[in-house]
Design an enzyme around this catalytic site. Structure first.
Site, mmCIF file in Angstrom:
data_model
loop_
_atom_site.group_PDB
_atom_site.id
_atom_site.type_symbol
_atom_site.label_atom_id
_atom_site.label_comp_id
_atom_site.label_asym_id
_atom_site.label_seq_id
_atom_site.Cartn_x
_atom_site.Cartn_y
_atom_site.Cartn_z
ATOM 1 N N ASP A 1 0.489 -1.283 0.026
ATOM 2 C CA ASP A 1 0.552 0.155 0.402
ATOM 3 C C ASP A 1 0.605 1.389 0.302
ATOM 4 O O ASP A 1 1.225 1.364 1.070
ATOM 5 C CB ASP A 1 -0.730 0.164 1.040
ATOM 6 C CG ASP A 1 -2.237 -1.127 1.269
ATOM 7 O OD1 ASP A 1 -2.031 -1.487 -0.119
ATOM 8 O OD2 ASP A 1 -2.538 -1.634 2.322
ATOM 9 N N ASP B 1 -13.742 -6.899 -5.867
ATOM 10 C CA ASP B 1 -14.121 -6.935 -4.574
ATOM 11 C C ASP B 1 -14.680 -7.322 -4.435
ATOM 12 O O ASP B 1 -16.249 -6.975 -4.415
ATOM 13 C CB ASP B 1 -13.719 -5.491 -3.893
ATOM 14 C CG ASP B 1 -12.227 -4.463 -4.405
ATOM 15 O OD1 ASP B 1 -11.377 -6.063 -4.153
ATOM 16 O OD2 ASP B 1 -12.067 -3.414 -3.911
#
Lengths: 264, 214
Positions: free
Chosen positions: A11, A130
């Site tokens: 990230d 997702d």
């Protein structure tokens, strides 16, 4: 024989690697170039960068980061987060990304995937799926697509959506279980299997890894072609090399890096 | 100063290839260009490429680079990578059949799509790391362990007529030529620029190669 891939996910926020739970309580986890080099040396097969920058003003910082990392490692690099237009795709590829991952923009306008893959090739277009389980216990399993980090339901069936995305030009699917993400309880292997059996392109498993066994299960039970994980690597719990040795002992074909043929 | 020319005909992103060549090229200069005159003046040429073969051949012709490549291939070391390797052959069955540069006799053919109900479905494109067996000795293999892993992304593969032109082989649905060579020409189906240190070793070997295939 094709190796199963092990992919650390980083990230990225404002030019730094960060770790946190569900985008909250972000803590600094190092310089992207150093972290990328470390995983590369450990035998990572690819790297995924997820830009979690809240503000689009910080995009130039992301491009600089991608450029610096792409110059330091010689394995494929995928960058995702906020990819909205073909210009975004081009900018990331020019900065040195090998693939880009498209998520919300594909839901908003599925033809964007076609435009991007027609222009830059299916090999560099990853669509991020997702999904959250919406069926009740005892019902046949059903998953729906969510956007905005799992907060917004779309009503789209995850399996049908995956098939459509491949028809639209996705070269690969990055499948994240929103139920499992951050739980360390293992991938949703039922979800992975349902998608992997429905599409002709590689599937990357994501969301929920807490142990090396989970990686193996994503490949064997989930039928994934690659396994992505973040915290087990960032925390130092396991190195990528340990993960590969574990997989190899359990009969999975993985790439064991050769002794350095050329010092990078 | 010697120069390595990278042929930029708009088929794919040359960032990682340029960086990898810079890393291994010693004091040679890397020239990324679509100008035939600038390229023909280079000591070695690299023909990269991703995407479809029809668009690739159209662009090579439009930029008047096809004749330059054929001319250059007569005497200079030439390296084709991925689609840039496929266009070295005579013809590809992609896009309904396309005539290519014809520097290596043979065709480029598609992997067979797996039936959806097959027990173990090998997916197309062939994407990820696979091993390359070295079919015969060659200067570009120096220091590269046999059976090393390289990074692939492709749905079509070379099928050279002459077995001697297969420089390396890999297995995916079938055994196919994952590296080709003829005289001063070499071609890799995989991406050496994305294949970590063994890939850099190959590029370094090419950068130092005089084009002698013996």
């Amino acid at each position: 024989m094709l190796a199963k891939r092990v992919i650390p996910c980083l990230d990225i926020n404002a030019g730094r690697v960060v770790k946190g739970v569900k985008f909250e309580d972000l803590r600094d986890a190092g310089d992207p170039v150093e972290v990328a080099r470390r995983y590369d040396a450990q035998g990572a097969d690819e790297l995924v960068f997820l830009d979690i920058t809240a503000s689009s003003d910080d995009r130039p910082t992301l491009f600089k980061t991608v450029e610096a990392v792409a110059s330091a490692i010689f394995i494929p690099l995928t960058v995702g987060g906020g990819v909205r237009t073909c210009a975004d795709v081009r900018a990331l590829l020019s900065a040195g990304a090998d693939k880009v991952s498209i998520n919300t923009s594909a839901v908003l306008r599925p033809d964007f995937v076609t435009e991007a893959s027609d222009r830059y090739g299916v090999q560099c277009i990853v669509v991020a799926i997702d999904a959250k389980r919406v069926s009740k216990k005892g019902q046949p399993p059903r998953w729906e697509i969510f956007t905005h980090g799992g907060r917004k339901a779309t009503g789209l069936d995850a399996i049908e959506w995956s098939v459509l995305m491949v028809q639209k030009g996705a070269g690969e699917l990055l499948v994240t279980s929103m139920d499992r993400d951050g739980t360390k309880a293992g991938y949703d292997n039922e979800l992975l299997r349902a998608i992997a059996d429905s599409v002709p392109v590689p599937v990357i498993a994501s969301g929920g890894v807490g142990t090396l066994e989970h990686l193996e299960q994503g490949l064997s039970q989930g039928g994934a072609d690659a396994v992505l994980a973040a915290s087990i690597f960032h925390s130092g719990q396991h190195s990528v090399g340990e993960a590969k040795q574990y997989l190899s002992r359990h009969g999975v074909t993985v790439r064991m890096p050769a002794p350095l043929a050329f010092t990078v | 100063m010697e120069k390595i020319g990278v042929i930029d005909y708009g088929m794919g992103n040359l960032h990682s290839l340029g960086k990898a060549l810079e890393r291994v090229a010693g004091n040679q200069r890397i020239v990324i260009s679509y100008d035939p005159e600038e390229l023909i003046a280079c000591d070695r040429l690299v023909l990269p490429g991703v995407g479809g073969v029809k668009a690739a051949m159209n662009e090579l012709r439009r930029l008047e680079l096809n004749e330059m490549v054929i001319e250059a291939a007569r005497k200079r070391p030439l390296l084709g990578i991925c689609l840039g390797m496929q266009v070295l052959l005579e013809r590809s069955e992609e896009n309904g059949g396309v005539a290519a540069l014809g520097l290596i006799p043979g065709e480029v053919i598609r992997f067979i799509d797996p039936p959806m109900d097959a027990v173990e479905r090998l997916k197309v494109p062939h994407m990820g790391w696979n091993r390359v067996r070295q079919s015969r000795p060659h200067a570009v293999w120096a220091g590269v362990p046999d059976d090393s892993w390289f990074y692939f992304v492709h749905s079509y593969h070379a099928n050279p007529v002459n077995p001697e032109h297969a420089l390396g082989e890999s297995d995916y649905t079938r055994t196919f030529a994952s590296a080709v060579a003829r005289d001063n020409i070499v071609g890799f189906q995989f991406h050496p620029e994305k294949s970590q240190s063994v890939g850099l070793r190959l590029l370094a070997n090419f950068a130092a190669w005089d084009g002698d295939s013996r």
